[in-house]
Design a protein around this motif. Structure first.
Motif, mmCIF file in Angstrom:
data_model
loop_
_atom_site.group_PDB
_atom_site.id
_atom_site.type_symbol
_atom_site.label_atom_id
_atom_site.label_comp_id
_atom_site.label_asym_id
_atom_site.label_seq_id
_atom_site.Cartn_x
_atom_site.Cartn_y
_atom_site.Cartn_z
ATOM 1 N N THR A 168 0.820 -1.207 0.000
ATOM 2 C CA THR A 168 0.000 0.000 0.000
ATOM 3 C C THR A 168 0.856 1.259 0.000
ATOM 4 N N ARG A 169 1.859 1.274 0.881
ATOM 5 C CA ARG A 169 2.697 2.467 0.966
ATOM 6 C C ARG A 169 4.155 2.065 0.940
ATOM 7 N N ARG B 169 11.255 13.819 3.641
ATOM 8 C CA ARG B 169 10.505 12.630 3.278
ATOM 9 C C ARG B 169 9.391 12.983 2.314
ATOM 10 N N VAL B 170 9.387 12.301 1.189
ATOM 11 C CA VAL B 170 8.326 12.555 0.219
ATOM 12 C C VAL B 170 7.168 11.605 0.514
ATOM 13 N N HIS B 171 6.023 12.139 0.889
ATOM 14 C CA HIS B 171 4.860 11.293 1.174
ATOM 15 C C HIS B 171 3.938 11.246 -0.020
ATOM 16 N N SER B 172 3.476 12.419 -0.365
ATOM 17 C CA SER B 172 2.550 12.520 -1.479
ATOM 18 C C SER B 172 2.982 13.679 -2.334
ATOM 19 N N ILE B 173 2.598 13.647 -3.560
ATOM 20 C CA ILE B 173 2.841 14.778 -4.427
ATOM 21 C C ILE B 173 1.490 15.468 -4.588
ATOM 22 N N TYR B 174 1.432 16.739 -4.170
ATOM 23 C CA TYR B 174 0.166 17.449 -4.243
ATOM 24 C C TYR B 174 0.035 18.164 -5.573
ATOM 25 N N VAL B 175 -1.186 18.170 -6.077
ATOM 26 C CA VAL B 175 -1.440 18.786 -7.372
ATOM 27 C C VAL B 175 -2.239 20.068 -7.152
ATOM 28 N N SER B 187 0.173 9.755 -6.158
ATOM 29 C CA SER B 187 0.952 8.951 -5.228
ATOM 30 C C SER B 187 2.278 8.581 -5.856
ATOM 31 N N LEU B 188 3.294 8.438 -4.990
ATOM 32 C CA LEU B 188 4.628 8.066 -5.461
ATOM 33 C C LEU B 188 4.576 6.735 -6.175
ATOM 34 N N LYS B 189 3.733 5.857 -5.640
ATOM 35 C CA LYS B 189 3.607 4.530 -6.221
ATOM 36 C C LYS B 189 3.078 4.643 -7.649
ATOM 37 N N ASP B 190 2.067 5.475 -7.814
ATOM 38 C CA ASP B 190 1.523 5.686 -9.164
ATOM 39 C C ASP B 190 2.620 6.180 -10.095
ATOM 40 N N GLU B 230 -0.644 9.301 6.397
ATOM 41 C CA GLU B 230 0.721 9.544 6.861
ATOM 42 C C GLU B 230 1.104 11.001 6.691
ATOM 43 N N ALA B 231 0.340 11.705 5.881
ATOM 44 C CA ALA B 231 0.565 13.133 5.706
ATOM 45 C C ALA B 231 -0.745 13.737 5.234
#
Lengths: 450, 450
Positions: A168-169, B169-175, B187-190, B230-231
């Motif tokens: 998931t993360r 720490r990079v959690h999410s990338i905001y648009v 998401s970083l995963k994406d 997480e953020a």
């Protein structure tokens, strides 16, 4: 901007269930976060809850079930077949899956496991069931992204993409050798900023904190907090990477620990919630009340021993609840400060220094309180000077003794490996009540000589 | 495998400082995590601490300073010039930098800020100083990774690499859109699993939870826990992205909240630690003790009013501490359960149901305790049946009343927007003491007719 679950909203859902309007319901709930649906489930009737669980897709219901209170979850699972439970479990990360499955009977666990199609997932869950829930093994999930130190970045990225689908993360990428021994880590950020041609061996960070599967959950929480970690890898006795723990699992541990200390201080002996059954609540409360009752008997006997003072100084007996209450309050204050200090590993300095500090604090508090008592007592309650002095001296003595007991009993318990929080609450109040009354009447006898 | 700080280790460091062996010290401390060095600093003398801070590089010392207890930090900062503080601050994330700088005087803040070379960093810190520390704005950091919805993935990755250098720490990338309004996240995963040619507009997730800068810190903690985040991004009144809060900041909020409730229950009115000064500890403890003392006066007067009973039934007075203690204990138990339920938003069901539950629980506890009291009292303490019945009935009544008060006072306070934890501890014990004694003697008068 959290979603607000109103009574109207719940009634609307209940009405749609009653009218069996599946499509409208699906449309409505598609917008709602699973954590909110879990809250709705807690509010509605059992049959309605089952209706919703069976209506929604298992990727949502699995998360809902993982969010539910234990009691509600137990009920819901009773309404599902082993095959249905297996479908829910298959959607969850291994740690959540293991938590849920561990609540079932051994027979049902076997049935559910046999219905899980992904063999790897089933194997991982069975492995996690082996660990005690208060250990690192009990907290960890098997889902993690790991790469071999002998790969190059290209293989690594390809492998990671496959692994990331399951996870998931992604927090860290762990680096292992051919024997699965944890060697270090690769940060995602480094990966974002490094050329794809580099060899893993040359780029990974060789230092990585890890915990052992058998480490205590609370210790893991302390380490992750202290070193500001968002995830920590878990290794077995041979140093092989077996799982990882993320900060959100630790949040629960920290919260439970702090709540447990508070409950103990309030005389509640096990983790209960306001909505537990009367029987569970009584089981948690009655033992401490019985202890307090027996403490009460001791104070009855002590007071009985001073009966001869009643004719000459009846007013002494009017002050017993006051003295006892002050002893109890001071003891609870002192012990709470020490218990929190112990929990946070923040106690420093020698015992002698601590003793000195408690005594000076108590003297300060004691003199202020005694002064108020003397003036109020003599002007408004109108008792003799001798009695006033007796009560004042007793008050100061009792405050000093109570604070020393409140400070050192938790420290001694902690030294012996017993949870110091046990010593707060009823235990401290009761023993300080008794001691307070004993000191009070002994001093009274000494000064007033009855 | 945490690092163990032994006495020997600290002594060795102190010796090296005394001998001014900079190189050996640097070599030794290079292996040690900043959180551990912070612990060492807490243990050694002030001059030694300053020696170490001036010896090490500012990228390490800044983290050490951020980890220190507030008191120690205040002292250390006094030993540094504004320019030196600015160097430390420059290394830290904006949230930690703002926390540290906010402890300085207004004049020194200006000086420190003027020495920060990175203007953007200085501007961000000044912005953060504006927010109350108990709000989302007070928790958030300015460091985050954001991309414009009008970019394509290629621009995005390039920009992100630059931004990621600044972000720990990079959690999410905001648009965001052209006006900086938060539109969604990536998401970083994406990003790991998406082709580089995709346009951001087509790939980003349009749903994103966010909080307002003015939201209460505790509410933010609840939202992040509930939705397992997480953020979380923070927006201003216009919906513009102004910062982000990470779970590690929330861990502190959760811990402090639980500890505060515990301290209140123990009669400690502000956040103190065992190692605070005697004066601070007294300030936190004395007010509650004075309250308890005045409560004691009331019980003295009540008992004084029943003085005529002393001749016929002296034993009644021996039981007052027992009755008072039981009332206090039951009240604290009930209130603790409710306060935790309120803190976790887990109270469900109507007030009437809750009342019924408390009364049935109290009856259950009360009858068990009364039975023990009757048998123990009559066989061992040897008092009359009439007195035994009086005490037993009083005990049951007191338990019922105390548990109702313990349950509903926190609920009422909460309804009125007052922290329900205020009602636990000394407040509940004191009022229940008084009420318990009053009920006890009233029942005694009714039955025994003195």
């Amino acid at each position: 901007m959290p979603f607000e679950i109103t009574k109207d909203y719940i009634q609307k859902i209940q009405q749609l269930i009653a009218e069996d309007k599946e499509d409208t319901l699906l449309e409505m709930l598609a917008e709602v976060h699973y954590a909110d649906i879990a809250e709705i489930i807690e509010e509605i009737e059992y049959s309605e809850a089952i209706y919703i669980i069976k209506l929604l897709e298992s990727d949502v219901t699995s998360e809902i079930i993982a969010e539910l209170d234990e009691d509600t979850r137990e009920n819901i699972l009773k309404g599902l077949s082993s095959k249905e439970i297996a479908e829910e479990i298959s959607e969850l990360d291994t740690d959540d899956a293991a938590d849920i499955i561990s609540e079932l009977s051994d027979k049902q666990i076997k049935e559910v496991i046999s219905h899980i199609e992904d063999e790897e997932h089933a194997k991982d869950i069975i492995e996690l069931l082996r660990y005690d829930e208060d250990t690192a093994g009990g907290l960890m999930a098997k889902e993690l992204v790991k790469v071999n130190e002998n790969w190059n970045v290209l293989t690594c990225v390809k492998e990671m993409r496959a692994q990331a689908e399951e996870v998931t993360r992604v927090h860290s990428i762990y680096v292992v050798d051919d024997n699965d021994i944890l060697k270090g880590r690769l940060s995602l950020k480094d990966l974002l900023t490094t050329s794809t041609k580099t060899a893993i061996k040359d780029v990974f960070i060789k230092k990585v904190d890890s915990v052992n599967v058998n480490d205590d959950a609370e210790d893991v929480a302390k380490i992750m907090q202290k070193y500001d970690l968002e995830a920590i890898p878990v290794v077995d006795e041979l140093g092989r990477l077996v799982g990882r723990i993320t900060i959100d699992d630790i949040v629960d541990v920290i919260k439970e620990e702090a709540e447990k200390d508070y409950q103990m201080a309030a005389g509640i002996s096990q983790d209960v919630e306001a909505d537990d059954t009367i029987w569970e609540l009584t089981k948690a409360r009655l033992p401490w009340l019985i202890l307090a009752l027996f403490g009460g008997f001791v104070s009855v006997s002590i007071l009985g021993g001073f009966q001869e003072a009643m004719n000459k100084y009846p007013v002494l007996f009017f002050f017993t609840p006051l003295i006892a209450a002050m002893a109890g309050n001071v003891g609870v204050q002192s012990s709470a400060i020490i218990v929190q200090g112990l929990a946070n590993d923040s106690l420093r300095g020698s015992y002698f220094k601590r003793l000195l500090k408690e005594v000076s604090q108590s003297l300060l508090n004691g003199f202020v309180l005694a002064a108020i008592l003397m003036s109020a007592g003599m002007f408004f309650l109108g008792f003799e000077l001798k009695v006033g002095i007796t009560v004042a001296i007793s008050l100061i003595s009792v405050i000093i003794i109570a604070s020393i007991i409140g400070t050192f009993i938790p420290i001694i318990l902690d030294k012996r490996g017993i949870d110091p929080a046990l010593a707060t609450g009823p235990f401290i109040t009761t023993s300080n009540d008794i001691l307070g009354i004993l000191i009070y009447f002994s001093i009274a006898k000494l000064i007033l000589g009855f």
